[in-house]
Design an enzyme around this catalytic site. Structure first.
Site, PDB file in Angstrom:
ATOM      1  N   LYS A   1       0.816  -1.227   0.000  1.00  0.00           N
ATOM      2  CA  LYS A   1       0.000   0.000   0.000  1.00  0.00           C
ATOM      3  C   LYS A   1       0.841   1.266   0.000  1.00  0.00           C
ATOM      4  O   LYS A   1       0.532   2.213  -0.719  1.00  0.00           O
ATOM      5  CB  LYS A   1      -0.920  -0.008   1.237  1.00  0.00           C
ATOM      6  CG  LYS A   1      -2.069  -1.000   1.094  1.00  0.00           C
ATOM      7  CD  LYS A   1      -3.403  -0.319   1.240  1.00  0.00           C
ATOM      8  CE  LYS A   1      -4.492  -1.286   0.831  1.00  0.00           C
ATOM      9  NZ  LYS A   1      -5.747  -0.678   0.469  1.00  0.00           N
TER      10      LYS A   1
ATOM     11  N   HIS B   1     -16.961   4.154  -5.595  1.00  0.00           N
ATOM     12  CA  HIS B   1     -15.802   3.372  -6.038  1.00  0.00           C
ATOM     13  C   HIS B   1     -15.781   3.388  -7.557  1.00  0.00           C
ATOM     14  O   HIS B   1     -16.672   2.852  -8.199  1.00  0.00           O
ATOM     15  CB  HIS B   1     -15.896   1.935  -5.506  1.00  0.00           C
ATOM     16  CG  HIS B   1     -14.773   1.057  -5.993  1.00  0.00           C
ATOM     17  ND1 HIS B   1     -13.801   0.592  -5.160  1.00  0.00           N
ATOM     18  CD2 HIS B   1     -14.479   0.599  -7.227  1.00  0.00           C
ATOM     19  CE1 HIS B   1     -12.942  -0.129  -5.864  1.00  0.00           C
ATOM     20  NE2 HIS B   1     -13.343  -0.148  -7.124  1.00  0.00           N
TER      21      HIS B   1
ATOM     22  N   ARG C   1      -4.187  -7.819 -12.012  1.00  0.00           N
ATOM     23  CA  ARG C   1      -4.762  -9.051 -12.557  1.00  0.00           C
ATOM     24  C   ARG C   1      -6.031  -8.686 -13.340  1.00  0.00           C
ATOM     25  O   ARG C   1      -6.442  -7.536 -13.318  1.00  0.00           O
ATOM     26  CB  ARG C   1      -5.168  -9.967 -11.399  1.00  0.00           C
ATOM     27  CG  ARG C   1      -6.077  -9.231 -10.429  1.00  0.00           C
ATOM     28  CD  ARG C   1      -6.634 -10.083  -9.311  1.00  0.00           C
ATOM     29  NE  ARG C   1      -7.003  -9.280  -8.172  1.00  0.00           N
ATOM     30  CZ  ARG C   1      -8.123  -8.603  -8.022  1.00  0.00           C
ATOM     31  NH1 ARG C   1      -9.026  -8.613  -8.978  1.00  0.00           N
ATOM     32  NH2 ARG C   1      -8.363  -7.887  -6.940  1.00  0.00           N
TER      33      ARG C   1
ATOM     34  N   GLU D   1      -5.827  11.717   8.060  1.00  0.00           N
ATOM     35  CA  GLU D   1      -6.154  11.404   6.664  1.00  0.00           C
ATOM     36  C   GLU D   1      -7.532  11.961   6.340  1.00  0.00           C
ATOM     37  O   GLU D   1      -8.455  11.860   7.149  1.00  0.00           O
ATOM     38  CB  GLU D   1      -6.138   9.886   6.456  1.00  0.00           C
ATOM     39  CG  GLU D   1      -6.204   9.483   4.997  1.00  0.00           C
ATOM     40  CD  GLU D   1      -6.146   7.968   4.821  1.00  0.00           C
ATOM     41  OE1 GLU D   1      -5.076   7.379   5.032  1.00  0.00           O
ATOM     42  OE2 GLU D   1      -7.203   7.398   4.488  1.00  0.00           O
TER      43      GLU D   1
END
Lengths: 77, 455
Positions: free
Chosen positions: B117, B209, B293, B201
């Site tokens: 990440k 999304h 992927r 944050e």
């Protein structure tokens, strides 16, 4: 002897996680609703509970063994 | 060196999908299977099949040695990992190339880089891609926290630097609440971890999304526009569409350009997806991660662009250059995919393995059904509950939703419980039809609308 059956097909576990002691051992008192093991079905873990009280005798399938719905997984005396 | 024989190191619907793509390219297919999967559709469709171990995925589909030995034994020269299982496992990818075989996907170093990440965030920033704003390092001084928060904007999340797993996270909506909550977080973290410092944050409220499909051949890269996957339950996507219902054209171009820039910068090879959180109120998007992927939801992109992404990634793995340029890729209409799972939505999504006693589905031209079912097939209990994906295409979003509703009504899977009743209820929902959704929308909806799901 009373049989405890798996409610679903899947993989049976008699420990809460790897390396830990089993949920029940021979001679343990079992109350109705006690967790006897876990069935992993489609990546979900489902608790197998005793449907009646008794004294724990033994698991009759191995840890991490595939089981069928209705298969006997443990016995109470 | 073009691939001659491809081994599919996966199962279920994606194995069927990969076999179909390989056959379209004239490539011979080898399907691996566990002892519990002897009857699965991919085993029947492949040119050859080989058992790689017991039902447990750890001993079969996740077993590096068993899979590589199977490839050697059958003379396969390449391995397609599908999604999940070993698809993003750098150690496996290294073992595959050390064995002299081709892995259909990027190399191990790239997978490692984008799988971490922090490294992925830095790589994205270097490529000029916006990430979720946050403090550069740990903070322990309140005035500094206020300065940083004013710069990144409210609401901000206060996360213990030494914590993990979401423990002790607080959200401050403004400076006053930050001045109240940060000292609490600091005291709690100091007591719990012996370190009171924390990170700040930015919180994207009601985030959507949105992700961009990319493809690279190591020299150049293209994007195939975006998908929106805001309908999720427990972080599992259940409804995906392309294009997104919320993006305007300028934002779409900016988003897709940023994804293709990142792909190009890292010299990416194969199919990938760059995932973002999108803030509708400010039209800002923030990089969250890159998946190295093919994804479950790739068919909606294929439906609107007309390209076979799985065939393309196999060609590239065989050494070919990208077969299209960016100008060749255009959006045509709207596509929606829903995931049909063997779960009972009326019983807390209890898994429902078992025998498919009958199967009926529509054969309308605008509908595609990617699945691995046949009548009499026993869905094993050992793996994921995904049965298949229903994909529809329409001239516009309204037409696509109507087509989806009809296709779902005409899909009958008997013998087991499925999530089709939930998907029908969603296809009829006004907010879904209006595209007014975000990533926590479905879980909230489920709390209040379970009675709207009709078995």
């Amino acid at each position: 002897m009373t049989d405890i059956q798996s409610p679903l097909p899947g993989t049976f576990y008699f420990t809460p996680s790897p390396g830990e002691p089993s949920f029940k051992s021979k001679g343990d008192a079992v109350s109705e609703g006690d967790v006897i093991g876990l069935i992993e079905v489609m990546k979900t873990f489902i608790e197998v509970k005793a449907t009646q009280a008794g004294t724990f005798d033994s698991y009759v399938v191995d840890n991490e063994q595939p089981v069928q719905a209705g298969q006997v997984i443990a016995k109470l005396s | 060196m073009a691939i001659k024989t491809l081994l599919i190191a996966n199962r279920g619907e994606i194995a069927v999908r990969v076999i179909r793509a390989a056959k379209s390219l004239g490539i011979k297919t080898v399907q691996v299977y566990s002892e519990a999967d002897e009857d699965m559709l991919a085993v029947k469709l492949a040119d050859e099949a080989i058992c790689i171990g017991p039902a447990s995925a750890a001993q079969s589909y996740l077993n590096h040695d068993a899979i590589i030995s199977a490839a050697k034994e059958t003379g396969a020269d390449a391995i397609h990992p599908g999604y999940g299982f070993l698809s993003e496992n750098a150690d496996f990818v290294r073992a595959v190339s050390n064995a002299g075989l081709i892995f259909v996907g990027p190399d191990a170093d790239l997978i490692e880089k984008m799988g971490n990440k922090i490294a992925a965030r830095q790589t994205a920033m270097k490529a000029g891609v916006a990430v979720v704003p946050g403090s550069d390092g740990a903070i322990s001084d309140l005035d500094e926290a206020v300065r940083v928060a004013n710069k990144i904007g409210y609401p901000v999340m206060i996360k213990a630097a030494a914590g993990g797993g979401g423990r002790g996270i607080r959200i401050a909506d403004d400076e006053a609440s930050l001045r109240r909550l940060a000292p609490q977080a600091q005291a709690e973290a100091a007591a719990a971890f012996g370190d009171g410092s924390y990170y700040l944050e930015y919180v994207v409220v009601n985030a959507r999304h949105i992700e961009v499909q990319v493809m690279g051949d190591g020299k150049s890269a293209v994007h195939f526009f975006e998908r929106e996957c805001s309908l999720q339950r427990r972080r599992q996507k259940i409804w995906e569409e392309a294009p997104s219902a919320t993006l305007d054209e300028a934002t779409r171009q900016e988003l897709c350009q940023s994804a293709v820039k990142l792909t190009q910068d890292i010299g990416y090879v194969g199919a990938g997806t760059v995932e973002y959180l999108y803030e509708e109120s400010t039209r800002r998007f923030f990089f969250i991660e890159m998946n190295t992927r093919i994804q479950v939801e790739h068919p909606v992109t294929e439906a609107i662009t007309g390209f076979d992404l799985v065939a393309e990634m196999i060609r590239i793995a065989g050494g070919a250059a990208l077969s299209m340029s960016q100008d060749d890729i255009k959006i045509n209409g709207h596509s929606i995919e829903v995931r049909i799972n063997a779960e009972n939505p009326m019983m807390q999504f209890l898994p429902s393995p078992g025998v498919i006693t009958s199967l009926a589905c529509t054969h309308a031209p605008e509908v595609r059904f990617d699945h691995f079912l046949y009548e009499g097939y026993a869905i094993p209990p050992f793996y994921d509950s995904l049965l298949g994906k229903l994909i529809v295409h329409g001239k516009n979003r309204g037409e696509a939703i109507a087509a989806l509703h009809e296709a779902l009504e005409n899909t009958m899977i008997s013998g087991i419980e499925t999530t089709i009743p939930l998907l029908i209820a969603l296809a009829k929902d006004d907010e879904v039809k209006a595209g007014q959704v975000h990533t926590s929308w479905l879980e909230h909806w489920l709390e209040h609308n379970i009675e709207n799901i009709k078995p």
